[in-house]
Scaffold this active site. Structure first.
Site, PDB file in Angstrom:
ATOM      1  N   LYS A   1      27.609  -2.555  16.335  1.00  0.00           N
ATOM      2  CA  LYS A   1      27.754  -3.704  17.218  1.00  0.00           C
ATOM      3  C   LYS A   1      27.373  -3.314  18.647  1.00  0.00           C
ATOM      4  CE  LYS A   1      29.425  -6.752  14.288  1.00  0.00           C
ATOM      5  NZ  LYS A   1      28.777  -8.047  14.000  1.00  0.00           N
TER       6      LYS A   1
ATOM      7  N   LYS B   1      25.400 -14.380   4.112  1.00  0.00           N
ATOM      8  CA  LYS B   1      26.828 -14.258   3.844  1.00  0.00           C
ATOM      9  C   LYS B   1      27.261 -15.410   2.941  1.00  0.00           C
ATOM     10  CE  LYS B   1      27.621 -11.861   8.208  1.00  0.00           C
ATOM     11  NZ  LYS B   1      28.230 -11.865   9.546  1.00  0.00           N
TER      12      LYS B   1
END
Length: 325
Positions: A107, A214
Site C-alpha cells: 500500500k 473481487k
C-alpha cells in the site's frame, strides 16, 4: 431466485475482528456470516458504503451460499502477501505472516504519508524478498496524474510488477498508462472496476493492462466471471479484507478462471488477529487450498459484535435485500 429473508436472518451472525495493524483506515473488521444450502457465506460490505453498493455484496453472499457452483479448475491458488502502509522497520514483521509468498502488494499514497515513506517501505520489502521476489504497489486512487508519474519513477528501481489504481478516474488511469508505458510497468484497475457503474468501461477505454477482481463487490462469482470474460484482460483475484469465509468465495472464483497469470491477493486473513474458524485460510508455501470454511461456534461467540452493531447489520441486511428484490 432469492432465498426468503427469514432464512437469511435466522442464520445471520455478526463478528468484529481486530486487525494486526491499522489497514484501510480501520482497526476492527466487522462481517456478517450466513449459512445457506451450500455452506457458510459472508456479507461484509465496508460500513461506510451505502445500501446500493452494499447490496451487491449481499448478492455475492447469496450466490455463494445458495446458487449452483462453478467447475473448479485447480485445487490450490498461489497468493501474494499484503503490506499495509507501515513504517519501514515494521515490514519484516508483517511479511513474516505470509510464509512462502513470492509476491508482495504494498500500500502506498496513504493519507498523512509522503513519497519518501513509500520509497522506504518498498525498499524494505525488496530487501526482504530479494531480487527474485515480485513487488506490486497499490495507491487506492490516492495520486493525481502528475503525482503518480513522479511516484512511479521513484519506485521503478525496485522492479515493479504493476501499479494498482494510481488515480481515481478512468481518464486519469489512461493518462498515467500512456506516460509510463515506455517504462514497461503495467497499470491495474481496482476501484475503477468494483466501484464503477460500468465495470467494463476501463477495459473499453484501454486505460488498464489488467483488472483486479473481487467477488463480493462485483455481486458474486457468476457476475465476476462474466466481467472477466467480456473484458478480455488478465486479472488478479483479490479479497476485501474478509474472514476466511469470504476468502473462500474468492478462492472459488480464482479456481474457476481458466488462466491466472498473477498471484492472487487472497491471503489477507493473515492481517486478522483472530478469525472465525479454527482452520483459517493462511498461506502455506505461498498457496491457499480451495475449500469451504466452517466457522467455530466458540470463535463466533467470543468475537460477536455488540448488540447495537449486530442490530445495525441486521437492519442493513433487510434494506439491501429489499433492493435486490
Amino acid at each position: 431466485m432469492l432465498p426468503p429473508l427469514p432464512d437469511l436472518l435466522a442464520t445471520a451472525r455478526v463478528v468484529a475482528l481486530p486487525l494486526v495493524t491499522r489497514f484501510r483506515g480501520i482497526e476492527v473488521r466487522e462481517a456478517m456470516l450466513l449459512e445457506g444450502p451450500n455452506g457458510f457465506t459472508e456479507f461484509s460490505a465496508f460500513t461506510e458504503y451505502g445500501d446500493d453498493e452494499a447490496s451487491r455484496w449481499l448478492a455475492a453472499a447469496i450466490d455463494f451460499g445458495w446458487s449452483e457452483g462453478h467447475p473448479l479448475l485447480r485445487d490450490a491458488i498461489r497468493v501474494n502477501a499484503t503490506l499495509p502502509a507501515v513504517a519501514a522497520d515494521e515490514v519484516a514483521g508483517i511479511l513474516d505472516r505470509f510464509p512462502g509468498c513470492r509476491t508482495v502488494k504494498i500500500k502506498v499514497a496513504d493519507p498523512g504519508q509522503v513519497l519518501a515513506d513509500d520509497v522506504a517501505r518498498v525498499s524494505a520489502a525488496r530487501d526482504y524478498l530479494g531480487p527474485e521476489g515480485r513487488i506490486r504497489i497499490d495507491a487506492n486512487a490516492g495520486w493525481t496524474v502528475d503525482e503518480a508519474e513522479k511516484a512511479i519513477h521513484a519506485l521503478a528501481a525496485f522492479d515493479l510488477e504493476y501499479v494498482e489504481q494510481p488515480c481515481a478516474t478512468v481518464d486519469e488511469l489512461a493518462q498515467v498508462r500512456t506516460r509510463v508505458k515506455y517504462m514497461g510497468i503495467p497499470i491495474a484497475a481496482d476501484e475503477s472496476v468494483r466501484k464503477a457503474a460500468d465495470p467494463l468501461a476501463v477495459a473499453r477505454a484501454g486505460a488498464a493492462d489488467l483488472l483486479v477482481i473481487k467477488a463480493q463487490p462485483l455481486g458474486g462469482i457468476s457476475a465476476a466471471l462474466s466481467i472477466i470474460a467480456e473484458s478480455g484482460l488478465p486479472v488478479v483475484v483479490s479479497s476485501a479484507l474478509e474472514t476466511s469465509v469470504g476468502i473462500s468465495m474468492g478462492l472459488h472464483l480464482a479456481a474457476s478462471i481458466p488462466e491466472l497469470e498473477f498471484d492472487c491477493g487472497l491471503a489477507t486473513a493473515s492481517l486478522l488477529q483472530v478469525d472465525v474458524t479454527d482452520e483459517p485460510l493462511l498461506p502455506v508455501n505461498g498457496q491457499l487450498p480451495v475449500r469451504r470454511v466452517v466457522p467455530s461456534a466458540g470463535l463466533l461467540a467470543s468475537n460477536a459484535a455488540s448488540l447495537d452493531r449486530s442490530n445495525w447489520w441486521l437492519a442493513r441486511l433487510q434494506r439491501c435485500y429489499e433492493l435486490l428484490t
